[in-house]
Each structure stands twice: as C-alpha cells, then as structure tokens.
Scaffold this active site. Structure first.
Site, PDB file in Angstrom:
ATOM      1  N   CYS B 148       0.820  -1.221   0.000  1.00  0.00           N
ATOM      2  CA  CYS B 148       0.000   0.000   0.000  1.00  0.00           C
ATOM      3  C   CYS B 148       0.849   1.264   0.000  1.00  0.00           C
ATOM      4  CB  CYS B 148      -0.940   0.001   1.199  1.00  0.00           C
ATOM      5  SG  CYS B 148      -2.223  -1.252   1.054  1.00  0.00           S
ATOM      6  N   HIS B 149       1.743   1.395   0.995  1.00  0.00           N
ATOM      7  CA  HIS B 149       2.517   2.642   1.082  1.00  0.00           C
ATOM      8  C   HIS B 149       4.004   2.387   1.271  1.00  0.00           C
ATOM      9  CE1 HIS B 149      -1.649   3.493   2.314  1.00  0.00           C
ATOM     10  NE2 HIS B 149      -1.496   4.483   1.473  1.00  0.00           N
ATOM     11  N   GLY B 150       4.434   1.189   0.913  1.00  0.00           N
ATOM     12  CA  GLY B 150       5.859   0.893   0.847  1.00  0.00           C
ATOM     13  C   GLY B 150       6.603   0.737   2.159  1.00  0.00           C
ATOM     14  N   PRO B 163       6.328   4.488   6.004  1.00  0.00           N
ATOM     15  CA  PRO B 163       5.534   5.285   6.941  1.00  0.00           C
ATOM     16  C   PRO B 163       5.047   4.544   8.200  1.00  0.00           C
ATOM     17  CG  PRO B 163       4.195   4.651   5.055  1.00  0.00           C
ATOM     18  CD  PRO B 163       5.564   4.135   4.783  1.00  0.00           C
TER      19      PRO B 163
END
Lengths: 439, 184
Positions: B148-150, B163
């Site tokens: 999703c956001h690495g 994150p």
C-alpha cells in the site's frame, strides 16, 4: 389553541436562532406552554406512553437489525444467537418482542378512551383518521415483525395472512405471487418483510407527527367533552401534564418490565421455538393476541372472500365512525344509555379475542352441545364469534347512528370548570340547553 | 450566620407553599429517570462488542508441521491474517545482526520469538501503518513489503523503512508441543 406564541427568546443566541429556525419556539409552544384542559384524567396519558413505546421499538429494533440475518436458512439461528451470545441480546430481544404487545395494549386503551369520550367527533375527524392509519401501519409492522424469527408460527402465520389476499377475485392469486416473490412463502418473502418491517416504523413516526399536529389545532378533548371556553379551563402542558404523563409512564414501564424480566414468553407461542418447516403446519395456528378479534371475524364467515372482506371492513368501519355518530354530546359521561352499549362493545371485542384463540369447533362450555345449527354446533366458538362480530358491526352501523337520535342525554355542564363546582344534577337550568350547542 | 437560620431560606422560593419538598421530589425523579436511561444505555452500547460465540472462536491451534524451512503460511485468526514463518539460518543471522541498528521501534530478535524456537516467527500480518497485508520476502531486508505505502519490514518483522510506526505485532501464543502452537 394554535394562536399566539408566548415564547420570548432569552439569550442572544436564541434571538438569532428564532429569526432563522424557530425550533425552540416550536418546542416551547407544543410541550411547555400548550394550553391543555385542566380536567384530563389518566386515560389521557396513553399518548405519551405510545410515543415512548414507538421510541423503544425503534431503538431496540435498530439494535436487533445489527445482529439479525434475513435469510430463510439463517434467520432462526440468528435470533437464537441474539438471545444467547450477543451481549445483553436477551434483554433487547425481549424488550422488542414484549414491547410490541405493550404498544398494542396502550393503543387499545387509547382507542377505547377515544370512543368513550367521543374524541373522534368534529372538529377532530382528521386527528381520528390519522390515528386509524397509525393503527393500520402498526398491525402491518407487527405482522411483518412476527414473521422475522422464522419459527413455525412465524412461517405459517405469514402463509395464512398472505393467502387472504388470494381471496380477491381474478387478480388475487397474481398479487399473492407478487407478495411472495415465488410460489410460496420463502426466502424472498422473508427478505422483503424485513425491509418493510424496518421501513414502516419510520412511516408511523411521520404519521404520529401529523397526528400531534392535528391534535394541536383544536386542542385536547376532555372527560366532559365540553369545548374549552376560556383560559381558566386550561393549564399549561408543563409541568401539569409532563408530570402526570411521567407518572403514568413509570407505572406502565413497571408492567412492561414485569413481562420482560419475569415472563418474556408469556405472550408468545411455544411453536415459534421450532424452526419454520414448510412441510408441516402446527396443530393450532393463531396470530399474536392483538390481532385475535379480527382473526375471529375472519373465521366467523364460512365464505373465504366474505370472511376477508368482513375482517377488513371491521377496520375500515373505524375510518367513517365520525360520520356514523349522530350524537351531539361527545362524552359518554352524559350518555348513560350509550354507556351500556359501549361496555357491551368492549365485552364483544374481548369475546372475539377469546374466540380467535380457540379452534372454531371447540365447545365454549365443555361436555355440552349437540345442538347443531346450520353448519356448526350452537355451543361452538364459531357461533360465539358470529354473535361477537354481529355486535361489533351493529354497534357502529346501527346502535351509534340511532342512539344519537333517540336517547336523552344528561345535562351537559356549561364549561369544564362548572362540574367541578357543582354536581351535574344540580347544574343551573341553562346547562340543560348545552347539548344543542354541540358540546 | 446563615447556618443558624432554622427552616428554609424564604427568599429562594417566595411563591410556593412547600417549595423544598417539591424541589426534592423533582430532583429525585429526574435523577431516577437519568439513572434508568443510563442503566439501559450500557446494554444498548455493549451489544456491539464481540458476542459470546465470537469470543469462543477467538483462539486457534496451528500445526507447525505445515510450514517448511524458508516458507510462510498465512492463517486467519480473529478475522485477520496470521503469518507463521519458518526462517532459514541466514534470515535469523541477518535479523540478529541488525539488533543494534538504528531501529524505529527497537526490539531484539530474541524478543520476537519463543526461547529456543528462533526458526518460528509468528506475527499478525497487518501493516502497522493503515492495515494492509505485507507481501512475503518483499523489500530490501528480505522480510516483508507493504504494497500500500511501501513500508519495509526485516526478517524479524521490524519496521525498517516507510511510513509504518511500529513493528509487526507478535500475538499471544504458546507452544502446546514441539510442533503445535495455540494463538490467542
């Protein structure tokens, strides 16, 4: 009654809001300062009770819908899941099931109070008709709700009631198929009944809003049936009737709680603890107690179509009652003859209820009978329900119109305040003339 | 000297004939009504918490024989994915080597598995950022990569890049035998 408002905004914010949305003014005028006849008795507290019951049914119903599954394979188990596994699910489910009965108990008292004190008469005909619509919606909601647990009584009750529509000539069977969404009561039927059961209470709430609006135009009727003549006949709704309603609600809730906590299944049927089986009908199929009188009228008529028409006519009659009553005196307090017929009417409704709970061929007095009259034993419940049904219709269509023309009412007091000050019999001569003034 | 006045202070309720008793009954009735509403509010809220049958299914048993070295098996536990990973010696070595690296959520590899069972890593397979399921052996550290956001996790399930604020959670679990665990 709907005249000037006495509300005066106190703070700057209230003044600001009042010129944009006068909602505080509205609340103040309807539940605080509303001028209410000062002689209302406890029979007048059931409007408040009913509002509360509608609220309780909606809140508990929304909670149940969070856990209930409207699927023919899962519905029965999901209700058991609510009772056994969901935190306080037993409480919410019993509150809802018994709440329906309490709702109907209160509405029947409310209706019978109305009939006794002639509250349906001019200028409150629209108020009365809105009440009849609420009652009709309540019966539909109660019926849909009773189907949802998908027990034996739920299922076969749904079968019987939907088959009533089939009695309509020509289009009946097509309408029944449309209602079912299939060739019998099945999963599609359950799904749409759930949808409608969720919808109708909000429609009831809407009509209740209209009902209260229509009440606040002419104002409350009162036990004397005499119009409010001056401000000395009224008291502000708050605190006089908020407190009186509050006390009545507390007592009513005690009765309700007694059912919920000590005999939650007393008003239900044991057969509904058996999962619905389309291949086997329970021995003795009965609706919930609040529909029994109409069920008795249905079965009193040997012809299918006429029976169904009779049942619907019993409810439809209520809508035209304001125009059937010819009496100029509202309250039966001053109609001793009408009072006798009224109490026989209550008895007839109770008798019809008892008849609805028994099989038609059962004997009223055991071990008697043997006298066959037309199609049934004279001592059977079917004949008793025929007598009851006959009186039900005669009361509205024959007795009520004729009695208003023939009876001699007692002297009606000049105003609400006067009977408090003097007994009706010793009222001044002028009081005798008041029936002609239409109460 | 106000406390020496017997009876009531007449200025409070100049108009009523018995104001203090009336005030008392109003307050008492109001408090009783509030108590009743409050008493009902709790059942009405608590019904939304997990029901008895949900709680009864809250723990599962898992046979570790189903996982072979270098592999990960995903099972469903309390509605979420549970990672059971059989780590290779190389992956364990890499994890221990980084025990004192600059970690966002410092934890030793020792604390992430049961004593003497370093090869078995049991983790809740939910990215601590916004709840996506990280992919096996993705990212620079050979652990997991959240698509999703690495967010990048190492072979001990510790957050290394991206994150997410925390390491992949270790659930409560225990070894019933050498090859069987009970989670929850």
């Amino acid at each position: 009654m709907s005249g000037h408002s006495t509300y005066e905004p106190k703070s700057g914010f209230e003044r600001w809001l009042d010129s944009r949305l006068p909602i505080i003014r509205f609340a103040n005028d309807t539940i605080i300062t509303f001028p209410t006849p000062k002689n209302l008795n406890y029979w007048w507290t059931f409007g408040g009770v009913l509002s509360l019951m509608l609220g309780i049914q909606i809140v508990t119903g929304i909670i149940l819908a969070m856990h209930y599954v409207p699927n023919a394979d899962l519905a029965f188990n999901s209700v058991e899941h609510i009772r056994r596994d969901v935190n306080y699910g037993w409480l919410v489910q019993f509150m809802h099931a018994n709440g329906a009965s309490m709702f109907f108990l209160a509405v029947y008292i409310h209706i019978f109070r109305n009939l006794y004190y002639g509250s349906y008469k001019a200028p409150r005909e629209v108020l009365w008709i809105l009440g009849c619509i609420i009652y009709l919606l309540m019966m539909a909601t109660g019926f849909f709700g009773y189907v949802l647990p998908w027990g034996q009584m739920s299922f076969h009750g749904a079968v019987v009631i939907t088959n009533l529509i089939g009695a309509i000539p020509v289009v009946g069977p097509s309408i029944t198929t449309l209602l079912w969404g299939g060739f019998a009561v099945d999963n599609p039927t359950l799904n749409r009944f759930f949808s409608l059961h969720y919808l109708l209470p909000f429609m009831i709430a809407g009509v209740v809003g209209l009902h209260i609006w229509a009440l606040h135009v002419p104002g409350n009727n009162n036990p004397t049936g005499v119009n409010v003549k001056s401000e000395t006949d009224t008291v502000p709704f708050h605190p006089y009737y908020t407190v009186k309603d509050g006390f009545a609600i507390s007592v009513f809730l005690i009765v309700y709680a007694a059912f919920v906590f000590y005999m939650p299944d007393a008003l239900g049927d044991a057969a509904n603890y058996i999962k619905a089986n389309p291949l086997q009908t329970p021995q003795h199929i009965v609706p919930e107690w609040y529909l029994l009188p109409f069920y008795a009228i249905l079965r009193a008529v040997p012809n299918k179509l006429m029976g169904v028409l009779g049942m619907f006519a019993a409810i439809g009659t209520l809508f035209v009652l304001p125009w059937l009553d010819t009496s100029k005196v509202r309250s039966m307090r001053y109609r001793p003859t009408a009072r006798i017929y009224y109490f026989i009417f209550i008895l007839a409704c109770l008798v019809l209820g008892v008849c609805g709970a028994h099989a038609p061929d059962d004997l009223v007095i055991p071990h008697s009978g043997g006298v066959q009259f037309l199609d049934a034993d004279l001592d059977s419940y079917v004949w008793l329900s025929r007598i009851g049904a006959l009186y039900y219709f005669a009361y509205f269509w024959v007795i009520t119109p004729l009695l208003g023309l023939t009876e001699t009412p007692l002297p009606v007091p000049e105003s609400i305040s006067s009977p408090v000050l003097s007994h009706p019999a010793s009222a001044p001569a002028g009081a005798v003339a008041s029936p002609e003034k239409r109460g | 000297m106000a406390d020496t006045v017997a009876g009531a202070s007449p200025d409070l309720h100049a108009s009523g004939e018995d104001p203090n008793r009336r005030d008392f009954i109003h307050i008492a009735a109001g408090v009783a009504a509030l108590g009743a509403v409050g008493g009902l509010a709790w059942p009405f809220i608590d019904q939304m918490n997990p029901a008895g049958d949900t709680l009864a299914l809250a723990s599962i048993e898992f046979d570790l024989g189903k996982v072979v070295e270098g592999q990960q098996v995903v099972v469903k536990w309390r509605g979420k994915p549970l990672f059971v990973r059989y780590r290779t010696a190389k992956e364990i070595e890499a994890a221990i080597k980084d025990d004192h690296a600059d970690l966002r959520d410092p934890a030793t590899d020792e604390s992430r598995h049961k004593p003497g069972k370093a090869q078995y890593l049991v983790l809740v397979g939910v990215c601590t950022h916004l709840g996506c399921v990280p992919t096996f052996q993705g990212g620079d550290y050979g652990g997991w990569l959240c698509p999703c956001h690495g967010s990048v996790y190492d072979t001990s399930g510790r957050i290394r890049k991206g994150p997410a604020p925390l390491n992949l959670a270790v659930p409560d679990y225990a070894f019933l035998s050498d090859s069987k665990i009970k989670v929850g």
